[in-house]
Enzyme design. Structure first.
Site, PDB file in Angstrom:
ATOM      1  N   HIS A   1      -9.705   6.139   4.319  1.00  0.00           N
ATOM      2  CA  HIS A   1      -9.999   5.061   3.373  1.00  0.00           C
ATOM      3  C   HIS A   1      -9.747   3.739   4.085  1.00  0.00           C
ATOM      4  O   HIS A   1      -8.648   3.179   4.019  1.00  0.00           O
ATOM      5  CB  HIS A   1      -9.092   5.226   2.162  1.00  0.00           C
ATOM      6  CG  HIS A   1      -9.584   4.534   0.937  1.00  0.00           C
ATOM      7  ND1 HIS A   1     -10.798   4.810   0.350  1.00  0.00           N
ATOM      8  CD2 HIS A   1      -9.019   3.561   0.166  1.00  0.00           C
ATOM      9  CE1 HIS A   1     -10.954   4.061  -0.720  1.00  0.00           C
ATOM     10  NE2 HIS A   1      -9.901   3.281  -0.847  1.00  0.00           N
TER      11      HIS A   1
ATOM     12  N   ASP B   1     -12.378  10.607   4.170  1.00  0.00           N
ATOM     13  CA  ASP B   1     -11.737   9.838   3.110  1.00  0.00           C
ATOM     14  C   ASP B   1     -11.473  10.776   1.943  1.00  0.00           C
ATOM     15  O   ASP B   1     -12.393  11.186   1.227  1.00  0.00           O
ATOM     16  CB  ASP B   1     -12.644   8.687   2.672  1.00  0.00           C
ATOM     17  CG  ASP B   1     -11.982   7.752   1.671  1.00  0.00           C
ATOM     18  OD1 ASP B   1     -10.915   8.115   1.137  1.00  0.00           O
ATOM     19  OD2 ASP B   1     -12.527   6.661   1.433  1.00  0.00           O
TER      20      ASP B   1
ATOM     21  N   SER C   1     -13.257   0.338  -1.816  1.00  0.00           N
ATOM     22  CA  SER C   1     -12.536   1.032  -2.872  1.00  0.00           C
ATOM     23  C   SER C   1     -12.892   0.445  -4.238  1.00  0.00           C
ATOM     24  O   SER C   1     -14.069   0.432  -4.614  1.00  0.00           O
ATOM     25  CB  SER C   1     -11.037   0.986  -2.586  1.00  0.00           C
ATOM     26  OG  SER C   1     -10.342   1.950  -3.338  1.00  0.00           O
TER      27      SER C   1
END
Length: 804
Positions: A522, A491, A376
């Site tokens: 994610h 995701d 991320s």
């Protein structure tokens, strides 16, 4: 269990013997033994937790060699060793259960079913001593049911602690081994001086940098570093963030047309220009003045490498606790702050022992080779720093990284969701955690938040200089580091377009690159049972940061993709979305056809009654069900649904599909959403990995544990699955920064590009297309009285497909 191991390096027998000898599984005495006796000695040496010969023999007695005889008795009574006996014991060592997982009469069946590696021999009844050693070497590199190699399991039980003569670092099959004592790591803090002055105080910003390194570095061992730029690491402002969420129940507004070109929105801002001179160094020290704490330093992949001779470094960057400056959510100042830490690790920048006394401290323990890790925001900064080409950055594993912040917070001229750059900046502005730091910076900080709010421009959703400053794709051509890009195909946080665009930009860059696409959301993938991701990372970093000649570039697949139709199935490919093959569907009434389309216009509305609108706002799952359901429901008049005939063969969508429409809006604004859907009743994979083992796997000796997970079939069949989504503001039908006029009830041609994917649709399933306006999960929700009309005669769905 189905095992997929891509990090086992093909090794010559002479090299196997050298490596086995180094870790005390081979010597001149063992070389003289008959196959059965050799196998017995290897087994006894493997029982590291048993410290006496008697206890080792007791443990050996617990394994079965044949359906009727224990291993110790069989090996004592025979000189020869069969394939079945070796692999019966091997499967038990790998924690496979007799009668449940395999039959002692036929271990080969389990080996094949579980996709476990094994040696191929000419005579299964009589292995040679060389074959026993080859099989043992391969067994040490084979995954157990707990998701780690058998050698890693032995190491976690203390196997290496028996020996004082092991080299440090130590490599086996090209991968670093856990021979460094994680109980005696050195934890310290330094303050890296960045070429920035984001708080405008006339001094360069200092960045708190937390270092964890093996104690052996104090005896002269030079080690590489895994660096994670983690803005969340030293605290977040959750409560303030939650209060700042932007309202998305607002109408779509008409935008003033323009004729912008890219030059009108290009950003040339360089945060390193016109900054203060570096601090004058008063003296130099090799000793830090503060210890870092372990509270936030918990990324498991990094901890795994600590025991293997890698230092681990964390820095949260400008505007975080104990650092100077302000946050800017992805702007170049954050990239420079991460780059500065790498420069220090590579010996090319100054750090200080404290923020006041100007006492410099070099990374004297570093071999100047740096890798980056993280998911991320962490993966985002890995990708961004790669584009700087900074010296010393050799390899990065970027998981779910943002390659262009516009593709994260915006989509084709539309604002996506209630989160935005100003919120993320506040969320990570952990200087607020210190009353004194916040007191000194709060005036500047509130000014910065206003600057971010203005620049992100939630009114238009257009691409501008603010977003261009956060577009890392512009600099991909500078990449020198080897990159392993990891992305979840489901995701919807950091969407697949970010990995897709980065991958396409890297194609012409002369650096080694790998791509891994999984079926997750994610999430990290290091704890999946069916994939040796940690071993892949080990092979990758051992090669790039320790210069081990393990052929990582050739051994690791270029593109590795998890299948969406079968659990624990991974396949290798030559590329993603480069097949050049396509299937084109026309729109005919409610059908997708390969042939002529309908000439009758099709229309849908966007407005819902207040009760239904509120229900969908509060319960996204209800909206998802209704928008995809083929049965009559409140969304039936608010969307168009098309399905193909049942497929006669497999169809794999490979890349970014396009929906070309001739469409008109009854207003001077227009918002389009489209979904690709897999229709067909089937048990599909769970949306998230499930726990497979009740116990936790010990990854390093007395240090780290991990839970093993993987995808399973869902308990009940489902009638459909969303594949990917596309959005478009009809005024941005040419690009994201040019705004075209839109007149009510006037047809325009648009091209909606779907999020890229790699999706396998099975025979007897149908390809589905849903077209609507408001996306209750991602777009603004104005509930406007707008009717959209499509001309099917000039509309088509184009699917890029993979064909062998």
């Amino acid at each position: 269990m189905k095992d997929h191991q891509f990090a086992i390096k093909p090794t010559k027998f002479s090299q196997m013997l050298k490596e086995l000898k180094t870790i005390h599984f081979y010597n001149d005495q063992l070389a003289k033994l008959k196959p059965a006796k050799l196998f017995k000695q290897l087994l006894l040496r493997a029982f590291a937790n048993e410290h006496s010969k008697t206890m080792k023999l007791v443990r050996l007695h617990d394994y079965m060699a044949t359906p009727n005889q224990e291993a110790d008795e069989y090996l004592d009574q025979h000189d020869n060793l069969s394939f079945n006996v070796f692999y019966n014991v091997a499967l038990e060592l790998l924690r496979f259960d007799v009668d449940y997982d395999f039959k002692l009469s036929d271990p080969l069946k389990c080996l094949k079913k579980s996709n476990l590696p094994y040696i191929h021999v000419k005579n299964k009844a009589k292995l040679t001593a060389e074959e026993v050693l080859k099989a043992w070497y391969l067994l040490l590199n084979t995954h157990t049911k707990l998701g780690q190699t058998y050698l890693d399991e032995l190491a976690s039980a203390g196997y290496y602690t028996q020996f004082s003569d092991l080299p440090k670092p130590l490599f086996f099959n090209g991968k670093a081994q856990p021979v460094f004592d994680t109980r005696h790591m050195i934890h310290e803090v330094v303050y890296v001086e960045a070429p920035l002055d984001t708080d405008h105080d006339g001094k360069r910003d200092l960045l708190r940098t937390d270092v964890i390194r093996p104690s052996e570095t104090n005896q002269g061992v030079k080690v590489p570093t895994l660096f994670t730029a983690n803005p969340y690491n030293l605290g977040t402002n959750n409560r303030i963030y939650n209060k700042m969420i932007h309202n998305v129940n607002v109408p779509l507004k008409h935008k003033q047309p323009n004729h912008y070109t890219y030059k009108d929105v290009e950003s040339h801002f360089d945060p390193t220009k016109n900054i203060p001179a570096p601090r004058k160094i008063r003296k130099t020290s090799k000793v830090a003045e503060a210890n870092c704490y372990a509270g936030g330093l918990t990324y498991e992949l990094n901890r795994y490498f600590l025991a293997r001779g890698f230092a681990v470094v964390y820095s949260s960057g400008v505007g975080t606790f104990d650092s100077q400056g302000v946050r800017s959510t992805g702007a170049q100042s954050e990239v420079v702050s991460a780059e500065a830490v790498i420069e220090w690790l590579a010996g090319n920048r100054t750090a200080f022992t404290n923020p006041v006394d100007n006492i410099a401290i070099p990374a004297w323990w570093s071999n100047h080779n740096v890798g980056m890790t993280g998911i991320s925001y962490l993966g985002t900064l890995t990708e961004a720093v790669a584009g700087t080409g900074v010296k010393g950055f050799k390899a990065g594993i970027a998981e779910a990284g943002i390659s262009n912040y516009y593709d994260y917070y915006r989509d084709s001229g539309l604002v996506i969701g209630g989160e935005d750059c100003d919120l993320l900046a506040e969320y990570t502005f952990s200087r607020r955690k210190s009353a004194g730091q916040y007191h000194r910076s709060k005036v500047l900080w509130h000014h910065q938040l206003k600057h971010l709010l203005k620049g992100e421009d939630r009114q238009t959703g257009d691409y501008n200089q603010f977003w261009d400053n956060r577009n890392y794709l512009k600099n991909v051509h500078n990449t020198k580091a080897s990159m392993l890009i990891v992305q979840g195909l489901n995701d919807w946080n950091v969407k697949p377009r970010n990995a897709w665009n980065l991958w396409q930009h890297l194609q012409n860059v002369p650096t080694n690159k790998k791509l891994l696409l999984h079926q997750g959301q994610h999430m990290y993938v290091y704890d999946l049972q069916s994939l040796d991701f940690i071993d892949m990372a080990n092979l990758f970093f051992s090669n790039k940061l320790y210069d081990v000649d393990n052929h990582a570039d050739q051994v690791l697949p270029k593109v590795l993709i998890q299948d969406n139709t079968k659990p624990q199935t991974w396949n290798t490919y030559g590329n993603w979305g480069h097949s050049g093959q396509k299937v084109t569907y026309q729109l005919n009434n409610n059908q997708l056809v390969v042939g002529e389309s309908s000439s009758l216009p099709l229309s849908f509305q966007d407005h819902l009654d207040k009760k239904t609108f509120k229900h969908y706002c509060d319960y996204h799952s209800a909206w998802h069900h209704d928008v995809f359901s083929e049965k009559l429901n409140p969304m039936s008049n608010n969307r168009l649904l098309f399905t193909s005939d049942q497929l006669k063969s497999n169809l794999i969508i490979d890349g970014a599909a396009h929906l070309k429409l001739r469409v008109k809006s009854s207003s001077d604004v227009g918002l389009l959403t489209a979904f690709l859907v897999d229709y067909g009743k089937a048990k599909r994979l769970t949306t998230a990995p499930q726990y497979l083992q009740p116990q936790r796997t010990t990854m390093n000796y007395q240090y780290q544990k991990m839970v093993v997970k993987d995808y399973k079939y869902q308990e009940h069949p489902t009638p459909y699955k969303k594949i990917v989504t596309a959005h478009l503001n009809m005024q941005n039908r040419h690009n994201y920064y040019r705004v075209d006029d839109l007149k009510p009830n006037q047809y325009v041609d648009v091209d909606l590009e779907f999020q890229p994917t790699f999706f396998h649709i099975l025979p007897n399933h149908r390809v589905g297309l849903v077209i609507c306006a408001t996306d209750f999960v991602w777009t603004i929700r104005g509930n406007q009285k707008i009717r959209y009309t499509i001309d099917p005669k000039h509309s088509q769905l184009i699917l890029p497909v993979y064909k062998k």
